[in-house]
Design an enzyme around this catalytic site. Structure first.
Site, short mmCIF file in Angstrom:
data_model
loop_
_atom_site.label_atom_id
_atom_site.label_comp_id
_atom_site.label_asym_id
_atom_site.label_seq_id
_atom_site.Cartn_x
_atom_site.Cartn_y
_atom_site.Cartn_z
N HIS A 104 0.81 -1.22 0.00
CA HIS A 104 0.00 0.00 0.00
C HIS A 104 0.84 1.28 0.00
CE1 HIS A 104 0.01 -1.45 4.38
NE2 HIS A 104 1.02 -0.60 4.25
N TYR A 154 17.30 2.17 2.73
CA TYR A 154 17.58 1.58 1.42
C TYR A 154 18.70 2.32 0.69
CZ TYR A 154 12.82 -0.04 2.29
OH TYR A 154 11.69 -0.57 2.85
#
Length: 488
Positions: A171, A258
């Site tokens: 989502h 990340y």
């Protein structure tokens, strides 16, 4: 209509309830069967009681079964939904705790980085067991909807090695679009049209249009910097937007782990994160949140059960993809969303074998992806770093090759920015030994890893991280909820 949906990891009570109520918002689906399965009989019985209460309160013919026998749950299922967390919070705590000893500070640790890679090692053997069962006992051609992280690795394994028709669902895109609509002053989310593409948790809004008018970088930067809340909560995301020219779907905390630039120095971490909520970059934030949520549910279960007696409100159907995909496949009402699938030409400047997240349309013919998308070069480069880690991680998980696993961790952007090769080799040994009960593919490698650890000279540190918070008690949570209710 009458068909069967199996939910694996159904003991994820809140999420299972959301999927269940979303699906029952579709009138044609009232007469279907939900088969719940989990390794925890306790959690299964709690969620079954809640779902039974919903069915009873709404006078529906829907059938709900619950069993710890996974194959029984999968028998004849047309759709299989996975929301499993292999190893639970116990293993997850090691995903955060052990890397901290080597200076690696994660907010979530469930996608890549040291924690996400080990999470994938635990999940992938189980995912392949799911696929075997689906092929053997589910309805022929059954579709596997994976919600479990690490999304790309799990989906990659299911498609490449499990040979099951699989789509990964998240989502993050919807939440990012909601933010953009808000900062641009849209009256409703429907005014915003967008193309978002990349890989899971590193997806990029490469085309934005508000009521048909194209939104450029400068306008979007100004809108976020003027927002009284997001300007503080999303500092790192806004910095990436300024430098890359496009906004990332992922939260400030997720995105920070990340990339190799923002969490590599402890004294820099607090500059880029915000402590108003875990998702904005708190050390081990999601572990704390998950622990508190579990404790709260266990304590306040009677209230959750009572709330299940309320009538279904179709207007509160969520934007989670699962119900909308099923509706499109079964009724031919077309749905547009963003899905995790094998690339195969969808994104021109990412590898063909990678699992990408990109726009697609669903109807009775299946999921049909928009092809020929080209990412901005910086976005593609950032995605490539993660894809290379994901590929090695998946292959290591399938083969039990601990040397390949170490190379995957070594090539992780944040790990590489913080740790030396010697530290990475020892850290992986330590994590594999600590989580051996969930890593059957590494059983033969564990004795040698223990031996190396007994002789290692690599120094570690006792560090809680740059921005760690303690798990709050039920009393503290109750007081906070009361205060928020009074203030609101």
């Amino acid at each position: 209509m009458s068909f069967k949906i199996a939910i694996i990891g159904a003991g994820s009570v809140g999420f299972t309830k959301k999927l269940f109520t979303d699906i029952l918002c579709i009138p044609e689906f009232s007469d279907i069967e939900f088969a719940l399965t989990d390794v925890s009989e306790h959690n299964l019985q709690m969620i079954k009681a809640i779902l039974d209460r919903i069915v009873e309160a709404n006078k529906l013919p829907t059938r709900v079964t619950a069993t710890t026998d996974r194959r029984k749950a999968l028998e004849g299922a047309r759709y299989v939904i996975s929301c499993v967390r292999v190893g639970g919070l116990e293993a997850y705590a090691d995903d955060i705790r052990i890397p901290l000893k080597y200076g690696i500070d994660q907010c979530v640790g469930d996608t890549i980085c040291a924690g996400g890679i080990l999470y994938g090692q635990r999940n992938i053997p189980v995912i392949l067991d799911f696929c075997k069962d689906i092929l053997e006992v589910a309805e022929p051609g059954a579709k596997f909807l994976n919600y479990a992280n690490p999304m790309a690795m799990n989906t990659w394994a299911a498609i490449e090695y499990g040979k099951v028709d699989t789509v990964g669902l998240c989502h993050g895109v919807q939440h990012g679009a909601e933010q953009i609509a808000e900062v641009l002053g849209a009256k409703s989310h429907s005014e915003l049209d967008y193309v978002c593409s990349g890989i899971n948790h590193q997806t990029w809004f490469i085309d934005l249009r508000l009521n048909g008018r194209k939104i450029g970088k400068d306008e979007l930067v100004a809108a976020f910097e003027a927002h009284p809340v997001y300007s503080q909560q999303e500092k790192l995301r806004i910095d990436v937007l300024k430098r890359f020219g496009v906004y990332s779907t992922e939260s400030n905390g997720h995105l920070s782990e990340y990339l190799p630039w923002y969490r590599k120095r402890p004294d820099e971490i607090t500059r880029w994160i915000d402590m108003s909520d875990w998702i904005h970059g708190e050390t081990g934030g999601y572990l704390r949140y998950s622990t508190e949520t579990r404790n709260w549910f266990e304590t306040e279960y009677p209230q959750f059960l009572e709330a299940a007696s309320k009538p279904l409100d179709v207007s509160k159907r969520s934007n989670e993809h699962a119900s909308h995909i099923l509706e499109a496949l079964e009724t031919n009402r077309v749905y547009r969303g963003h899905f995790n699938v094998k690339n195969a030409g969808i994104i021109t400047n990412l590898p063909q074998d990678a699992i990408i997240e990109s726009p697609g349309f669903v109807d009775r013919f299946g999921i049909n992806m928009a092809s020929g998308i080209t990412l901005p070069e910086a976005c593609a480069a950032t995605c490539m770093a993660s894809i290379n880690v994901q590929r090695m991680s998946v292959h290591a998980a399938v083969t039990g090759d601990i040397d390949l696993l170490k190379l995957a961790v070594l090539h992780d952007p944040l790990v590489g920015a913080v740790s030396t090769p010697e530290e990475v080799w020892q850290m992986v040994d330590e994590m594999v030994v600590a989580q051996a009960r969930w890593l059957p593919q590494y059983a033969d490698a564990v004795p040698a890893a223990k031996e190396r650890l007994s002789k290692s000279m690599v120094k570690t540190r006792d560090w809680a991280g740059a921005a760690r918070r303690k798990v709050r008690s039920i009393e503290e949570l109750r007081a906070e909820k009361t205060a928020l209710k009074q203030a609101g």
